[in-house]
Write an enzyme that holds these catalytic residues in place. Structure first.
Site, mmCIF file in Angstrom:
data_model
loop_
_atom_site.group_PDB
_atom_site.id
_atom_site.type_symbol
_atom_site.label_atom_id
_atom_site.label_comp_id
_atom_site.label_asym_id
_atom_site.label_seq_id
_atom_site.Cartn_x
_atom_site.Cartn_y
_atom_site.Cartn_z
ATOM 1 N N GLY A 144 0.797 -1.224 0.000
ATOM 2 C CA GLY A 144 0.000 0.000 0.000
ATOM 3 C C GLY A 144 0.824 1.266 0.000
ATOM 4 O O GLY A 144 2.023 1.252 -0.261
ATOM 5 N N HIS A 194 2.381 4.434 -5.054
ATOM 6 C CA HIS A 194 3.038 5.501 -5.820
ATOM 7 C C HIS A 194 3.124 5.039 -7.273
ATOM 8 O O HIS A 194 2.659 3.930 -7.602
ATOM 9 C CB HIS A 194 4.414 5.823 -5.228
ATOM 10 C CG HIS A 194 5.285 4.609 -5.017
ATOM 11 N ND1 HIS A 194 5.816 3.888 -6.058
ATOM 12 C CD2 HIS A 194 5.681 3.967 -3.880
ATOM 13 C CE1 HIS A 194 6.523 2.878 -5.590
ATOM 14 N NE2 HIS A 194 6.450 2.889 -4.266
ATOM 15 N N HIS A 242 4.234 1.471 -8.100
ATOM 16 C CA HIS A 242 3.179 0.456 -7.983
ATOM 17 C C HIS A 242 2.257 0.507 -9.206
ATOM 18 O O HIS A 242 1.856 -0.531 -9.742
ATOM 19 C CB HIS A 242 2.327 0.700 -6.737
ATOM 20 C CG HIS A 242 3.050 0.549 -5.435
ATOM 21 N ND1 HIS A 242 3.160 1.578 -4.524
ATOM 22 C CD2 HIS A 242 3.693 -0.504 -4.881
ATOM 23 C CE1 HIS A 242 3.828 1.158 -3.466
ATOM 24 N NE2 HIS A 242 4.174 -0.093 -3.659
ATOM 25 N N GLN A 293 7.454 -9.893 7.867
ATOM 26 C CA GLN A 293 8.714 -9.494 7.233
ATOM 27 C C GLN A 293 9.371 -8.300 7.924
ATOM 28 O O GLN A 293 10.353 -7.758 7.426
ATOM 29 C CB GLN A 293 8.504 -9.232 5.744
ATOM 30 C CG GLN A 293 7.721 -7.987 5.416
ATOM 31 C CD GLN A 293 7.356 -7.934 3.944
ATOM 32 O OE1 GLN A 293 6.632 -8.774 3.445
ATOM 33 N NE2 GLN A 293 7.858 -6.932 3.241
ATOM 34 N N GLY A 325 8.558 -5.673 -8.645
ATOM 35 C CA GLY A 325 9.467 -4.623 -9.099
ATOM 36 C C GLY A 325 10.928 -5.028 -8.981
ATOM 37 O O GLY A 325 11.333 -5.682 -8.013
ATOM 38 N N GLU A 326 11.715 -4.591 -9.965
ATOM 39 C CA GLU A 326 13.168 -4.814 -9.906
ATOM 40 C C GLU A 326 13.821 -3.939 -8.836
ATOM 41 O O GLU A 326 14.965 -4.133 -8.475
ATOM 42 C CB GLU A 326 13.790 -4.524 -11.281
ATOM 43 C CG GLU A 326 13.427 -5.580 -12.303
ATOM 44 C CD GLU A 326 13.738 -5.179 -13.736
ATOM 45 O OE1 GLU A 326 14.273 -4.071 -13.950
ATOM 46 O OE2 GLU A 326 13.422 -5.983 -14.640
ATOM 47 N N MET A 376 11.360 5.569 -6.516
ATOM 48 C CA MET A 376 10.105 5.773 -5.786
ATOM 49 C C MET A 376 9.943 4.681 -4.737
ATOM 50 O O MET A 376 10.270 3.520 -4.980
ATOM 51 C CB MET A 376 8.934 5.741 -6.746
ATOM 52 C CG MET A 376 8.911 6.978 -7.590
ATOM 53 S SD MET A 376 7.523 6.957 -8.690
ATOM 54 C CE MET A 376 7.845 8.474 -9.560
ATOM 55 N N SER A 377 9.463 5.084 -3.586
ATOM 56 C CA SER A 377 9.265 4.139 -2.486
ATOM 57 C C SER A 377 8.257 4.733 -1.520
ATOM 58 O O SER A 377 8.240 5.954 -1.312
ATOM 59 C CB SER A 377 10.601 3.927 -1.759
ATOM 60 O OG SER A 377 10.383 3.334 -0.505
HETATM 61 P P1 AMP Z 1 5.925 -2.537 -1.598
HETATM 62 O O1 AMP Z 1 4.571 -1.950 -1.486
HETATM 63 O O2 AMP Z 1 7.036 -1.585 -1.271
HETATM 64 O O3 AMP Z 1 6.055 -3.871 -0.914
HETATM 65 O O4 AMP Z 1 6.136 -2.838 -3.154
HETATM 66 C C1 AMP Z 1 5.213 -3.600 -3.872
HETATM 67 C C2 AMP Z 1 5.802 -3.904 -5.218
HETATM 68 O O5 AMP Z 1 6.097 -2.681 -5.893
HETATM 69 C C3 AMP Z 1 7.115 -4.695 -5.149
HETATM 70 O O6 AMP Z 1 7.123 -5.670 -6.186
HETATM 71 C C4 AMP Z 1 8.149 -3.628 -5.383
HETATM 72 O O7 AMP Z 1 9.347 -4.133 -5.940
HETATM 73 C C5 AMP Z 1 7.438 -2.720 -6.354
HETATM 74 N N1 AMP Z 1 8.014 -1.366 -6.341
HETATM 75 C C6 AMP Z 1 8.290 -0.603 -5.259
HETATM 76 N N2 AMP Z 1 8.861 0.563 -5.638
HETATM 77 C C7 AMP Z 1 8.961 0.520 -6.981
HETATM 78 C C8 AMP Z 1 9.472 1.425 -7.976
HETATM 79 N N3 AMP Z 1 10.006 2.599 -7.648
HETATM 80 N N4 AMP Z 1 9.400 1.066 -9.272
HETATM 81 C C9 AMP Z 1 8.861 -0.130 -9.637
HETATM 82 N N5 AMP Z 1 8.363 -1.029 -8.741
HETATM 83 C C10 AMP Z 1 8.413 -0.712 -7.444
#
Ligand code: AMP
Length: 286
Positions: A31, A34, A37, A61, A147-148, A184-185
């Site tokens: 969630g 951004h 996602h 985790q 995401g990579e 992005m994060s």
């Molecule tokens: P998260 O919500 O941080 O657990 O991320 C969910 C998914 O989004 C994971 O597969 C991440 O690798 C991917 N993701 C997070 N940030 C980015 C980004 N800046 N660009 C592409 N994919 C992302």
């Protein structure tokens, strides 16, 4: 857009979709969505007929001193963005329904977690592999997009899917960045304006490494030392690791002869950021 918050209903819905001969593409997230996602959602929509997005902050985790309780949340905004992105189903379980009382079963990948983030965050990939397995059993996707940006996570999931014979195609998706290059994060929300240059030092380190490798530098520790010094110039930075590694095994590489991945994790005050980039020597460079 449908919103499903319990396991049984999601499984029934997945069975129904499959019984119509439609394919399911799945994007798991924690969630606070951004554009990164959203790019995964776009990819998923191209792969399958029905796009399922999950939003779940997975307690398994997070370590005891990590940011599980403070992890950024805004479910109303997430649902709005998902709707705009034409997501078909949002799956939003609560932690009690995924980890019921007396929960005992975990998925543990052996070698890949013994590198990079796995060394600084013991148990992290066990938590990731476990929740992804559970989500796969609930959402029953044909495709799942990751995401990579989380390079090691993608490697661990690919290994798990192969080892456990999941009939799911894993799709990797490139890292989306802010205009200045910052990956992005959701955790970028923690950064103050003053911390932004320090946060950007990760991307700058990767670009510097990419350029010097292209120009023929082969010595990995020389590169790591050089970018470490750059990062340490910013106050409030603390390097968890910087690694130049094999793209498949994640083992450290000493001499760069072919494409490698540079991955790093740096804390900016209390915000832990990660990033990575493929470094490729230019064999024609004189
Ligand atoms: P998260 O919500 O941080 O657990 O991320 C969910 C998914 O989004 C994971 O597969 C991440 O690798 C991917 N993701 C997070 N940030 C980015 C980004 N800046 N660009 C592409 N994919 C992302």
């Amino acid at each position: 857009m449908e919103i499903i918050d319990n396991v049984k209903d999601m499984q029934l819905r997945a069975d129904e979709i499959r019984s119509f001969g439609k394919t399911i593409a799945f994007v798991p997230t924690m969630g606070f969505l951004h554009k990164g996602h959203l790019s995964l959602i776009e990819k998923g929509k191209k792969a399958g007929d029905i796009l399922v997005l999950s939003i779940f902050v997975n307690p398994a985790q997070f370590g005891p001193n990590e940011d599980f309780d403070s992890y950024p949340k805004n479910i109303a905004r997430d649902l709005e963005l998902a709707e705009k992105q034409c997501v078909d189903i949002v799956f939003t379980p609560d932690k009690e329904s995924l980890y019921q009382k007396n929960y005992q079963t975990y998925v543990d990948v052996n070698d890949l977690p013994n590198h990079l983030c796995g060394l600084c965050r013991p148990g992290f990939f066990k938590g990731v592999a476990t929740v992804v397995t559970k989500l796969f059993n609930i959402v029953k996707p044909h495709y799942a997009v990751f995401g990579e940006k989380d390079y090691q996570q993608l490697a661990v999931i690919r290994q798990m899917v192969k080892d456990l014979d999941f009939d799911i195609k894993i799709i990797g998706s490139p890292t989306l960045r802010e205009e200045d290059g910052l990956a992005m994060s959701s955790r970028n929300a923690y950064l103050t304006k003053e911390q932004r240059p320090a946060a950007l030092s990760l991307y700058n380190a990767l670009v510097k490494a990419r350029d010097i490798v292209k120009k023929g530098e082969k010595n990995a520790s020389k590169i790591i030392n050089s970018v470490s010094m750059d990062i340490k110039k910013y106050k409030d930075t603390q390097i968890d690791y910087i690694s130049i590694c094999d793209p498949y095994t994640l083992e450290d590489v000493d001499i760069i002869e072919e494409s490698v991945v540079m991955a790093l994790a740096v804390k900016v005050k209390t915000t832990r950021l990660i990033d990575n980039m493929v470094l490729t020597p230019d064999l024609n460079y004189i």
